[in-house]
Scaffold this active site. Sequence first.
Site, PDB file in Angstrom:
ATOM      1  N   THR A   1       0.816  -1.220   0.000  1.00  0.00           N
ATOM      2  CA  THR A   1       0.000   0.000   0.000  1.00  0.00           C
ATOM      3  C   THR A   1       0.844   1.261   0.000  1.00  0.00           C
ATOM      4  O   THR A   1       0.465   2.270  -0.609  1.00  0.00           O
ATOM      5  CB  THR A   1      -0.925  -0.003   1.237  1.00  0.00           C
TER       6      THR A   1
ATOM      7  N   SER B   1       0.591 -10.446  -0.097  1.00  0.00           N
ATOM      8  CA  SER B   1       0.124 -11.839  -0.110  1.00  0.00           C
ATOM      9  C   SER B   1       0.897 -12.686  -1.115  1.00  0.00           C
ATOM     10  O   SER B   1       0.848 -13.921  -1.055  1.00  0.00           O
ATOM     11  CB  SER B   1      -1.375 -11.893  -0.422  1.00  0.00           C
TER      12      SER B   1
ATOM     13  N   THR C   1       1.713  -4.757   4.361  1.00  0.00           N
ATOM     14  CA  THR C   1       1.594  -5.008   5.799  1.00  0.00           C
ATOM     15  C   THR C   1       1.121  -6.417   6.151  1.00  0.00           C
ATOM     16  O   THR C   1       1.430  -6.914   7.233  1.00  0.00           O
ATOM     17  CB  THR C   1       0.630  -3.995   6.436  1.00  0.00           C
TER      18      THR C   1
ATOM     19  N   GLN D   1      -2.487 -20.030  20.886  1.00  0.00           N
ATOM     20  CA  GLN D   1      -3.434 -19.156  20.196  1.00  0.00           C
ATOM     21  C   GLN D   1      -3.512 -17.790  20.865  1.00  0.00           C
ATOM     22  O   GLN D   1      -4.038 -16.847  20.270  1.00  0.00           O
ATOM     23  CB  GLN D   1      -4.817 -19.806  20.174  1.00  0.00           C
TER      24      GLN D   1
END
Length: 338
Positions: A13, A59, A89, A274
């Site tokens: 971005t 990605s 990011t 987690q």
Amino acid sequence: MKRKVLLIYTGGTIGMEKDYETGSLRAFDFGNIFEKMPEMKLMECKVFVHPFAKPLDSSDMGPEEWKIIARYIHKNYHEYDGFLILHGTDTMSYTASALSFMLKGLKKPVIMTGSQLPIGDLRTDAKENLLTSLYYASLYEGDEAVIQEVAIYFEYKLLRGNRTLKYSAEYFDAYASPNYPILGQSGVHLNIIKENLFRCKMQEDFHIDEHISGDVLFWRIFPGMNFNHFRDIPKMKVLILQVFGSGTIFSSEGTQEILQEIRNNGTEIIVVSQCISGGISFGKYENSNVFAKIGAISGKDMTAESAITKAMHLIDNPRYPGKFSDYFSKSLCGEITN
């Protein structure tokens, strides 16, 4: 003498601008960054720009791109005093973690940053992130770099790269380092917390270790899951289980049997939590004892991103002879709290 910083633009971005005819975002020519940000010419360091030929969405960043970045830093290591990597990011923590294991004997700053809004947006966070990252990438005391590790700078905070995770897609303050304190913070003054900085104990010249294996599987445990599905998973070198709390898993019939079958097939099992904060502690609760019984490896307080990339780096790596578990349990570059 002005320090020289090599800025490597991979995509994301931060390098976007709005096409006002279509309203969509597009990558601009990062070779023209000095026109977009004339403030860079006022910096106390000299900035040299190397953009990827084709900017990538984060990605699409993976092992091959990590190797490209590592090779380029290696090629230019003695020509520059510091390195700044601009990155999307979403996967920046993975890249930062991977590079921390690949860049051996690092004695110069490798800073990563990005932004939540494009650099051309009126409300962008890109300019502050970029300018302050350049300060950190060129920060020296005499002939010694203050920062000698891979770090992420985002929204006024400098964080150890292999301790970070992206926890917000909405706020400018998008990154956290829940199990390790910040390295520095920018405000009126540029602050560094020196006792938190990493220093390599090995006396070795800078080099890179490109070894990355894809033979890793990551699986998040959830209540009610059918554990028998693990019997259908093809054999892999490492299975990383993200379990509850400090290392618990349901005690349904057959859990230990299935996990032992996986171990008997030669698969290393790593256990991470987690929970964002805290880590694994086998034996704290009865429902964690199964992992000790099957010889699983505690991920301690590592992030999932760091555990994944560390496992990828260590699997079948000839530079790490001996037991995989011994090397994984050892802090290589500050990724685990001793």
